[in-house]
Design an enzyme around this catalytic site. Structure first.
Site, mmCIF file in Angstrom:
data_model
loop_
_atom_site.group_PDB
_atom_site.id
_atom_site.type_symbol
_atom_site.label_atom_id
_atom_site.label_comp_id
_atom_site.label_asym_id
_atom_site.label_seq_id
_atom_site.Cartn_x
_atom_site.Cartn_y
_atom_site.Cartn_z
ATOM 1 N N SER A 152 0.816 -1.209 0.000
ATOM 2 C CA SER A 152 0.000 0.000 0.000
ATOM 3 C C SER A 152 0.849 1.257 0.000
ATOM 4 C CB SER A 152 -0.878 -0.015 1.255
ATOM 5 O OG SER A 152 -1.439 1.240 1.509
ATOM 6 N N LYS A 163 2.185 -3.705 6.527
ATOM 7 C CA LYS A 163 2.427 -3.925 5.099
ATOM 8 C C LYS A 163 3.935 -3.941 4.807
ATOM 9 C CE LYS A 163 -1.685 -4.367 3.215
ATOM 10 N NZ LYS A 163 -2.073 -5.648 2.564
ATOM 11 N N TYR A 209 -1.258 -0.128 10.067
ATOM 12 C CA TYR A 209 -1.495 -0.790 8.781
ATOM 13 C C TYR A 209 -0.260 -0.697 7.882
ATOM 14 C CZ TYR A 209 -3.726 -1.534 4.196
ATOM 15 O OH TYR A 209 -4.053 -1.977 2.940
#
Lengths: 336, 336
Positions: B125, B153, B149
């Site tokens: 991402s 990732k 997050y």
């Protein structure tokens, strides 16, 4: 103040514990107690007035991390790790110790919960970086490791930053240079020659150099490494912002420059003890290592290392050889 | 060829499964079977000739990853993840799904062992990056995420690179731009306004814009995202070297430029449906987002996205609105 050291039986861990025990204070505050963890229970440092709790445990084992932080240490020096050669040779063990062990430690801190929020000083590594490299590596160079060890260290750095951002701990990751001169017997690390080609001749023994003189590395002494850790334990970390890990200062030196420094300090007799025996595999490994950094962030925060390779050799002579070294069998005084 | 998709019930996962089912081939080879995993068993795509095995499981749960790879899929599209808002709201769940789930998948592949070595296409991402940013972000910009997050990732990217280096799998990580226009109902993501301020007016409904026109983001359509995945599944990855994750191409557009594109395509009536309602918290979150990239590595490998924001809106009108859109209640034909 209560201090926990993980990996306390390792070379840096022992020196750190000794230095803290000798000082009895850290950042102006008295050290009330020490918890020392390693896979085999560490020997308490001599002369420390307060209680020392040695723990022999693998941080990744159930309950070990909880036990280590149960007394809520104010400062956690997290040094415990499987070294690079072992992490490469044993894939599962490297991830278990270097990733799961670190995560277990951070999770144990998280489960205690606020207001507990210790300073965590984590030893990362120059292995966080992977080729290709620019001529000089700056503070914003990407961490793209090319070993399992380096991968695990960068993952730990990421966890450290996120747990810090969440207010669970107050972390800083120190990317240590090659530690030189490592005392003790030669170890299996492929990088061992950086130390052994100096340490052995200073002790009157032969050493093998498997690479060319042009190979360039970034070095700091064990004394400086301990200095980084102690400095990191009490400084204000707010200037780091979200990027909580940074390269430590050091000395950029080629193998040829290392040897020239040895010659200046210990003479041609010492240099003659270095036997050149080119090893294609080791040479290939050290073709593309990060040899020169610009460590502005660390400098701005007050981290200091040696500024010449001569000083790195002198530190070894003072700290490990009681000021004396051999050239062949002929012991003489070091210069400082 | 056997294909596994994790996160197959998500927006991109469903579109990917549909596209594969429609094509029946990938990279010139027939698709013999599909395994589709998500936390709730995905609905098999319409029209696929071969067997489809839906699995409803959490990859991090014991045995789930082993089951998912038991038929030794040649290609693994690993999309399963807790989204950014949820990973931030539920710390433990984010790490369990986004880190432990990915690791379980890679470990399950490792345990099968050579010669099994699937292509793994992982969706990373734009959240891999954290401020401060340069004006244009290049391929060598460091991954210093500022969310849990993003942290998860980047950790997954590191694992992907190390497992690839070890020959366990053949991985590529695609850092997806903001996917725009997301179809369906507005979701809770703070970044939802990038899509909803276009999607809702195109459907004749009001939308709220909480930020200033100057906020700049990097966008690609869902169609492009699926295109990236399919392209990544069969190209030669050797040119990536050790750095196995890379930013995908996209369109840099400010909110003002998004609105101008909406005006060109759907007229002033559509733009009038955007209600400006400044939200200090959302504004603060989007003060320092990565809005412009130079994606040379992806371009060199043949990844392609839209080249204008108009094309992103047109893709939505074609793929989601059957070529028709509303300005207020007045349905008209899209331009293409």
């Amino acid at each position: 103040m209560h201090i926990l050291i993980t990996g306390a039986a390792g070379m840096i861990g022992r020196k750190l514990a000794d230095r803290l025990a000798a000082a009895q204070t850290l950042g102006g505050r008295a050290i009330a107690a020490l918890t020392l963890l390693d896979i085999v229970a560490p020997v308490p440092p001599a002369g420390f007035a307060g209680p020392v709790r040695p723990i022999g445990a693998d941080l990744a084992a159930p309950g070990a991390a909880e036990s280590a932080v149960s007394a809520r240490p104010d400062i956690v020096f997290h040094l415990a790790a499987v070294v690079s050669g072992e992490a490469e040779a044993d894939f599962a063990k490297g991830y278990r110790v270097n990733l799961d062990g670190t995560r277990a430690l951070f999770e144990a801190i998280r489960r205690i919960g606020a207001p507990y929020r210790p300073r965590v000083v984590f030893t990362s590594s120059i292995a966080a970086y992977g080729a290709p490299f620019p001529e000089v590596i700056g503070d914003e160079f990407l961490t793209a490791p090319l070993t399992s060890y380096g991968t695990q260290k960068v993952i730990d750095e990421l966890l450290l930053a996120d747990y810090t951002r969440r207010g669970i701990l107050d972390g800083i990751g120190l990317r240590l240079p090659n530690i030189c001169i490592r005392p003790g017997a030669p170890n299996k690390a492929a990088s061992g020659f950086f130390s052994s080609t100096l340490r052995e001749p200073l002790a009157g023994r032969e050493a093998v150099l498997p690479v060319d003189d042009e190979v360039r590395m970034w070095h700091a002494s064990p004394r400086s490494a301990v200095g980084f850790l102690i400095h990191a334990a009490t400084i204000d970390l707010a200037p780091l912002g979200g990027r909580r890990s940074l390269m430590m200062p050091g000395v950029s030196a080629s193998v040829g420059e290392q040897i020239a420094a040895l010659r200046r300090i210990a003479g041609e007799e010492a240099v003659r003890l270095i036997r050149r025996e080119s090893d294609p595999m080791v040479r290939a490994m050290f073709m593309t290592i990060p040899g020169r950094f610009e460590t502005r962030r660390a400098s701005a925060l007050g981290f200091r290392a040696e500024t010449s390779f001569d000083a790195i050799i002198e530190a070894h002579i003072q700290d490990e050889l009681e000021g004396r070294f051999a050239s062949n069998a002929d012991h003489r005084e070091g210069r400082s």
